[in-house]
Design an enzyme around this catalytic site. Sequence first.
Site, PDB file in Angstrom:
ATOM      1  N   TRP A 146       7.009   0.015   4.008  1.00 18.47           N
ATOM      2  CA  TRP A 146       7.459   0.779   2.831  1.00 18.47           C
ATOM      3  C   TRP A 146       8.807   1.419   3.087  1.00 18.47           C
ATOM      4  CZ3 TRP A 146       8.634   5.862   1.494  1.00 18.47           C
ATOM      5  CH2 TRP A 146       8.447   6.821   2.484  1.00 18.47           C
TER       6      TRP A 146
ATOM      7  N   ARG B 153       1.558   0.852  14.975  1.00 16.59           N
ATOM      8  CA  ARG B 153       1.201   0.690  13.570  1.00 16.59           C
ATOM      9  C   ARG B 153       1.650  -0.680  13.079  1.00 16.59           C
ATOM     10  NH1 ARG B 153       5.630   4.528  10.502  1.00 16.59           N
ATOM     11  NH2 ARG B 153       4.558   3.776   8.651  1.00 16.59           N
TER      12      ARG B 153
ATOM     13  N   LYS C  87       3.330  30.031   4.009  1.00 19.91           N
ATOM     14  CA  LYS C  87       2.494  29.624   2.885  1.00 19.91           C
ATOM     15  C   LYS C  87       1.022  29.586   3.271  1.00 19.91           C
ATOM     16  CE  LYS C  87       5.519  27.050  -0.053  1.00 19.91           C
ATOM     17  NZ  LYS C  87       4.835  27.434  -1.293  1.00 19.91           N
TER      18      LYS C  87
ATOM     19  N   THR D 160       6.524  27.035   6.117  1.00 14.48           N
ATOM     20  CA  THR D 160       5.242  26.395   5.821  1.00 14.48           C
ATOM     21  C   THR D 160       4.092  27.267   6.308  1.00 14.48           C
ATOM     22  OG1 THR D 160       6.388  24.316   6.204  1.00 14.48           O
ATOM     23  CG2 THR D 160       4.019  24.208   5.929  1.00 14.48           C
TER      24      THR D 160
ATOM     25  N   SER E 193      -1.862  26.936  -4.997  1.00  9.95           N
ATOM     26  CA  SER E 193      -1.560  28.348  -5.227  1.00  9.95           C
ATOM     27  C   SER E 193      -2.093  28.836  -6.563  1.00  9.95           C
ATOM     28  CB  SER E 193      -0.045  28.593  -5.166  1.00  9.95           C
ATOM     29  OG  SER E 193       0.465  28.129  -3.947  1.00  9.95           O
TER      30      SER E 193
ATOM     31  N   HIS F 260      14.859  13.081  12.406  1.00 11.15           N
ATOM     32  CA  HIS F 260      13.662  13.177  13.263  1.00 11.15           C
ATOM     33  C   HIS F 260      12.781  11.940  13.112  1.00 11.15           C
ATOM     34  CE1 HIS F 260      11.746  15.652   9.760  1.00 11.15           C
ATOM     35  NE2 HIS F 260      11.601  14.368   9.550  1.00 11.15           N
ATOM     36  N   HIS F 261      13.083  11.087  12.146  1.00 10.11           N
ATOM     37  CA  HIS F 261      12.370   9.817  12.039  1.00 10.11           C
ATOM     38  C   HIS F 261      13.009   8.752  12.931  1.00 10.11           C
ATOM     39  CE1 HIS F 261       9.972  11.100   8.521  1.00 10.11           C
ATOM     40  NE2 HIS F 261      11.030  11.835   8.265  1.00 10.11           N
TER      41      HIS F 261
ATOM     42  N   HIS G 185       0.844  -1.201   0.000  1.00  6.10           N
ATOM     43  CA  HIS G 185       0.000   0.000   0.000  1.00  6.10           C
ATOM     44  C   HIS G 185       0.878   1.250   0.000  1.00  6.10           C
ATOM     45  CE1 HIS G 185      -2.954   3.009   1.133  1.00  6.10           C
ATOM     46  NE2 HIS G 185      -2.265   3.292   2.214  1.00  6.10           N
TER      47      HIS G 185
ATOM     48  N   HIS H 102      13.114  12.111   3.898  1.00  2.55           N
ATOM     49  CA  HIS H 102      12.487  13.372   4.266  1.00  2.55           C
ATOM     50  C   HIS H 102      12.321  14.298   3.061  1.00  2.55           C
ATOM     51  CE1 HIS H 102      10.542  16.135   6.811  1.00  2.55           C
ATOM     52  NE2 HIS H 102      11.179  17.064   6.125  1.00  2.55           N
TER      53      HIS H 102
ATOM     54  N   ASP I 178       6.454  22.242 -26.209  1.00  2.23           N
ATOM     55  CA  ASP I 178       6.439  20.869 -25.678  1.00  2.23           C
ATOM     56  C   ASP I 178       7.489  20.793 -24.575  1.00  2.23           C
ATOM     57  OD1 ASP I 178       6.373  18.016 -25.325  1.00  2.23           O
ATOM     58  OD2 ASP I 178       5.553  17.864 -27.343  1.00  2.23           O
TER      59      ASP I 178
ATOM     60  N   TYR J 127       8.651  16.136   0.708  1.00  6.33           N
ATOM     61  CA  TYR J 127       8.456  17.438   0.067  1.00  6.33           C
ATOM     62  C   TYR J 127       8.336  17.296  -1.435  1.00  6.33           C
ATOM     63  CZ  TYR J 127       9.121  19.192   4.641  1.00  6.33           C
ATOM     64  OH  TYR J 127       8.946  19.401   5.974  1.00  6.33           O
TER      65      TYR J 127
ATOM     66  N   SER K 136      13.281   6.370 -13.795  1.00  9.99           N
ATOM     67  CA  SER K 136      12.173   7.089 -14.419  1.00  9.99           C
ATOM     68  C   SER K 136      11.999   8.472 -13.789  1.00  9.99           C
ATOM     69  CB  SER K 136      10.895   6.263 -14.275  1.00  9.99           C
ATOM     70  OG  SER K 136       9.765   7.075 -14.396  1.00  9.99           O
ATOM     71  N   SER K 137      12.022   8.541 -12.460  1.00  6.01           N
ATOM     72  CA  SER K 137      11.832   9.831 -11.778  1.00  6.01           C
ATOM     73  C   SER K 137      12.950  10.800 -12.115  1.00  6.01           C
ATOM     74  CB  SER K 137      11.826   9.665 -10.264  1.00  6.01           C
ATOM     75  OG  SER K 137      10.792   8.868  -9.856  1.00  6.01           O
TER      76      SER K 137
ATOM     77  N   GLU L 193      11.845  13.352   0.227  1.00  4.75           N
ATOM     78  CA  GLU L 193      10.780  12.695  -0.527  1.00  4.75           C
ATOM     79  C   GLU L 193       9.398  13.221  -0.137  1.00  4.75           C
ATOM     80  OE1 GLU L 193      10.440  10.687  -2.981  1.00  4.75           O
ATOM     81  OE2 GLU L 193       8.383   9.979  -2.733  1.00  4.75           O
TER      82      GLU L 193
HETATM   83 CU   LIG Z   1      10.807  13.768   7.869  1.00  5.80          CU
END
Ligand SMILES: [Cu+2]
Lengths: 516, 200
Positions: free
Chosen positions: A131, A440, A321, A318, A258, A292-293, A66, A243, A95, A247, A159-160, A245
């Site tokens: 994941w 979890r 924004k 943030t 926006s 922080h993870h 998932h 991290h 293009d 963003y 690809s990315s 990722e």
């Molecule tokens: Cu993070």
Amino acid sequence: MAGPDKGFSRWLLATNHKDIGALYLWFSFAMFLIGGSFAMIIRAELFQPGLQLVEPNFFNQMTTMHGLVMVFGAIMPAFVGLANYMIPIMIGAPDMALPRMNNLSFWILPFAFAILVSSLFMEGGAPNFGWTFYAPLSTTYAPPSVTFFIFGVHLMGISSIMGAINIVATIFNLRAPGMTLMKMPLFVWTWLITAFLLIAVMPVLAGAVTMMLMDIHFGTSFFSAAGGGDPVLFQHIFWFFGHPEVYIIILPAFGVVSEIIPTFSRKPLFGYASMVYATAAIAFLSFIVWAHHMFTVGMPLVGELYFMWATMLIAVPTAAKVFNWITTMFKGSLTFETPMLFSIAFVFLFTLGGLTGLMLAIAPADMQYHDSYFVVAHFHYTMVAGAIFSISASVYYWLPKWCGRMYNETMGKVHFWIAFLGFNLTFFPQHFLGLAGMPRRIPDYSIQFADFNMISSIGAFIYGLAQLIFLFNIIRTIYFGEKTTKEQTWESARGLEWTLPSPLPFHTFERPPSIK
Amino acid sequence: MDGDNKNNKIVLKLSITALLMFGFGFALVPLYDVFCEVTGINGKTESESYQGKSFQKDESRQIKVQFIARNNDAMPWFFNPTEKTLMVNPGESILTYFHAKNPTLERMVAQAIPSVSPGRAANYFHKTACFCFEQQPLSGLDSIKMPLIFVVDPDLPKDIKTITLAYTLYDITDKAAIAPDNKAKVSMSSRDNDFLTRRD
Ligand SMILES: [Cu+2]
């Protein structure tokens, strides 16, 4: 100029940015439904305490798949699709800069995910290590399919990276004369910064899975303490990618919102320049907060303090924004069409997710929250109400422009309210579950968590249903929607896309527009 | 044509960036070790015999050193310190033993990995000899007394009164492909050696 090829070769050999954008968007929708059905299995199992439907190992495969499918298969390709479709138009380019590479970077994806999803049918099952694939769960204790998983991650990373390079080249080289950087729509800005993030961190992810591959098959010990390696090192490398990722996922969402909020507020965006700087600041900070993870791995006090304060610092740009979006709406003549509803919900719910993020950033408190359902609630407020809501908003916003037909507004609003209700019903109670101590990634739980889990599961089924309405509305629009040829679908929308006829012709801006 | 040129330049630059970042991911491995070594965090002790200056014995204080021996995962050996705690003066060289027995009938190879807590103490805990510097092969039903010589640095911060040294014993029989009873010694942290001694 020639129109599109006939039949399947139009798509297989597509080099037109609109075709490739559409391919990305449809691929991402398919992945969204697959990843969503995995979520339905998870929530069905968690409907009641005890093991009813699936084996614990299969449950772990579901949570893993998932997460992987939603992050890498649904959200990221959806934004790449929007970028392909809209960026050339928004900057007045004919293009993308590298159309052939564009074709390749899309067509790698179906193979990458076919490999990943087919691991469900392999001996030993699909990846079951979450994941985040922490070693040694993903090395020493991994099912044999981990090798396919690694290959899949490599493909999707390539690809990315190609997609990101293409976007940077397009924005740098193909802007219409007069389209200075500070005149670019915010969606283009946020994507430019996202593309740089992708180029910086996707290779690090590729490095992490390569090290896993070597540990598994070539006898190295990057992550094995027995050979002098360190499993905690894996977490450092993973989150150095992980991290930024988040963003990569959320910055394009900021861009979309926006665009939409000013349109339906009938006011220009408040604080355009500060939005650009805030985006850049967030991107910079994202590189220096990864641990922080990992507050519970036994970091020294200075480490905990540094990562705590640095993380909290992200709240400043943030918040700027969020302030700008609210100020844009302030005293505007607001109307609440479906894209606007999703955007307002985005601002509200994403801010809630940001707030729980701040709570998680507090190192001493995180000892309690870590790996609990509180974390699950937090990142679904940012990933679903953040990314998915904004993708829904942008599809409704640009669909009339893409296909020259209007979607059904009532059905759109029904979709929104069911999704809003279902989403909050699913994830709000998970905050309480987490605070009460429910971990979890468990298929079974103790009795005291039963009520909230049942509510959460009901909410998830409702949210799942809402997506079918979404799909139905899109298909209905494409084939039977009320025709519209208006250039301005929305009366005060700004931007070059609204100077073009609807539906968008196959080739646009073959001669660059003049920018005032 | 001009546009193609500009595109190629950007593609080249960004591809090189991506490649460098791929390399950076791998560079994090030694960087991580260096960072832990310099800051002494993570409880990682030196992986080679201490060769630094010798110390004056500090009579003014005593440090309690605790020893923990444990097995990783399915490692079946018996593994114990002969002494569970020692009171030592900083600067004084101490010899102690750990005891290991292989209760199976098969020949096995083990590797002990040390960890010091509090992590801050790791840089002040010097081992001049340690069984953890080498792999430990043991035939079935054999046992072995393994020496450890250490000295606590007199510069150890004053607030640290207790140091815990924990060894985790790993079964590396599969990785350490050494012919039976050939007690070739392989340094523990050398990944290259792991490559060379891999059994196919
Ligand atoms: Cu993070």
